[in-house]
Enzyme design. Structure first.
Site, PDB file in Angstrom:
ATOM      1  CB  SER A  56      -0.804  -0.113   1.117  1.00 32.43           C
ATOM      2  OG  SER A  56      -1.343   1.133   1.809  1.00 32.43           O
ATOM      3  CB  SER A 182       5.861  10.491  10.068  1.00 29.36           C
ATOM      4  OG  SER A 182       5.805  11.669  10.537  1.00 29.36           O
ATOM      5  CE1 TYR A 208       2.701   7.003  11.376  1.00 26.60           C
ATOM      6  CE2 TYR A 208       3.198   9.408  12.482  1.00 26.60           C
ATOM      7  CZ  TYR A 208       3.037   8.506  11.372  1.00 26.60           C
ATOM      8  OH  TYR A 208       3.316   8.366   9.662  1.00 26.60           O
ATOM      9  CE  LYS A 212       6.241   6.351  11.836  1.00 19.95           C
ATOM     10  NZ  LYS A 212       6.573   4.837  10.444  1.00 19.95           N
ATOM     11  CB  THR A 243      -0.709   6.915   1.579  1.00 22.41           C
ATOM     12  OG1 THR A 243      -1.064   7.401   3.019  1.00 22.41           O
ATOM     13  CG2 THR A 243       0.111   7.688   1.074  1.00 22.41           C
TER      14      THR A 243
END
Ligand SMILES: NC(=O)c1ccc[n+]([C@@H]2O[C@H](COP(=O)([O-])OP(=O)(O)OC[C@H]3O[C@@H](n4cnc5c(N)ncnc54)[C@H](OP(=O)(O)O)[C@@H]3O)[C@@H](O)[C@H]2O)c1
Length: 327
Positions: A56, A182, A208, A212, A243
């Protein structure tokens, strides 16, 4: 037109610090006027590249980019059916490419060990390992082994896989490991007190961003560990790319920025470029975006201390048992 280097350097830094122009499609549209040249079309001819989360978004775009440069790609996917669909899509764009789908759930540490060991047997020489798989669960979630899910997926699984594939990477003599982090990591400090996020209120974006941030410093630690094997380790940030993951996890953000988001291919550009860049060893341990090293912290948030980075490394080693030489 030849733009003076001083001006392009200033503009490049301004794009980065202003965030929105640098992270959106404006960034690469301007920077491609001065960034380093594309790799030769056969730069990865015959080399084997492994990409996690390759079914993906950016992972699929990375697999496509590597295949275009001649690499044989091992697509490590949690969902094998989606992996096969992605492989067929890439094959339509790069007919004859060598693409192999392997089942691998990065958050299942026992499975990562097993898959990594199998891959090491099948692929004695590996040019690159891309830690791309990423998640942002809406609630704090634990894996069956009891680890917080973003930590397991972004940090612990990749840590084990890097160790398991070390021999194959060493055999290449010019191998690279890339952690896809990120820009969101700038919002969080390195938290070595509570890496499993057991205290305070769980917020998806915070969990997250914390993990990261860990990826960036884990890449630095691996860079030091792997230098004797002539393997370089990097982290990268893709900017903001359109995405499936962004659409699902950040629907408001995706809607507002819509046309300004980069394509997945553009988001994967720096990662693909790092796989073939000639100066891998001189620049090991850095954090990259749009084919240039970027700061790992800004003035508003101080850099972690060397001791905090060592504690992150010790936490990963003690939790996973690898690398055994460091325990
Ligand atoms: N898009 C952006 O703007 C952006 C910005 C900054 C950083 N990133 C980073 O880029 C990477 C790719 O993100 P994306 O935007 O391409 O998102 P995406 O479309 O959701 O892709 C994420 C991929 O990770 C896989 N994955 C998730 N958990 C996994 C696990 N436990 N084991 C194996 N694979 C797993 C997913 O597989 P399934 O099909 O099984 O779910 C999927 O293939 C992530 O690390 C993300 O943090 C993206």
């Amino acid at each position: 037109m030849n733009i003076p280097a001083k001006l392009t350097r200033g503009l490049d830094v301004a794009l980065d610090r202003l965030v929105l122009p640098g992270y959106t499609r404006i960034g690469p549209a301007l920077r491609r006027g001065w960034w380093p040249a594309d790799p030769a079309s056969d730069a990865l001819d015959g080399a084997v590249v492994a990409v996690t989360g390759a079914n993906s978004g950016l992972g699929k775009a990375t697999a496509l980019g590597a295949a275009r440069l001649g690499a044989q790609v091992r697509m490590l996917c949690r969902n094998v059916d989606r992996g096969r669909t992605a492989r067929d899509e890439i094959l339509r764009q790069v007919p004859g490419a060598s693409l192999h789908v392997d089942e691998c759930d990065l958050s299942d540490l026992a499975a990562v060990r097993e898959v990594g060991a199998g891959l090491a047997r099948q692929v004695p020489t590996l040019r690159a390992l891309v830690h791309n798989a990423g998640v942002m669960p809406p609630e704090r979630t634990e894996t069956r082994e009891g680890h917080e899910l973003t930590l397991a997926t972004h940090v612990l699984g990749p840590h084990i896989l890097t160790d398991t594939l070390r021999g194959s990477l060493t055999a290449d003599g010019d191998a690279r490991v890339v952690f896809v982090s990120s820009g969101g990591m700038y919002t969080q400090p390195l938290d070595v007190e509570d890496p499993e996020f057991t205290r305070g209120t769980y917020t998806p974006t915070v969990a997250y961003a914390r993990t990261k941030r860990m990826q960036v410093h884990l890449a630095e630690a691996w860079a030091r560990e792997l230098v004797v094997d002539r393997i370089s380790a990097h982290s990268s940030h893709p900017g903001w790319a359109d995405t499936p993951g962004v659409k699902t996890s950040l629907p408001g953000f995706s809607k507002v920025l819509g046309p300004l988001l980069r394509s997945a291919e553009s988001g994967a550009d720096t990662t693909v470029w790092l796989l073939a860049a000639p100066e891998g060893h001189d620049t090991t341990g850095l954090f990259w975006s749009d084919r240039a090293p970027r700061p790992t912290h800004h003035v508003s948030r101080p850099a972690p201390t060397a001791e905090q980075v060592r504690r992150l490394w010790r936490f990963c080693v003690e939790t996973t048992g690898v690398p055994a030489s460091a325990t």
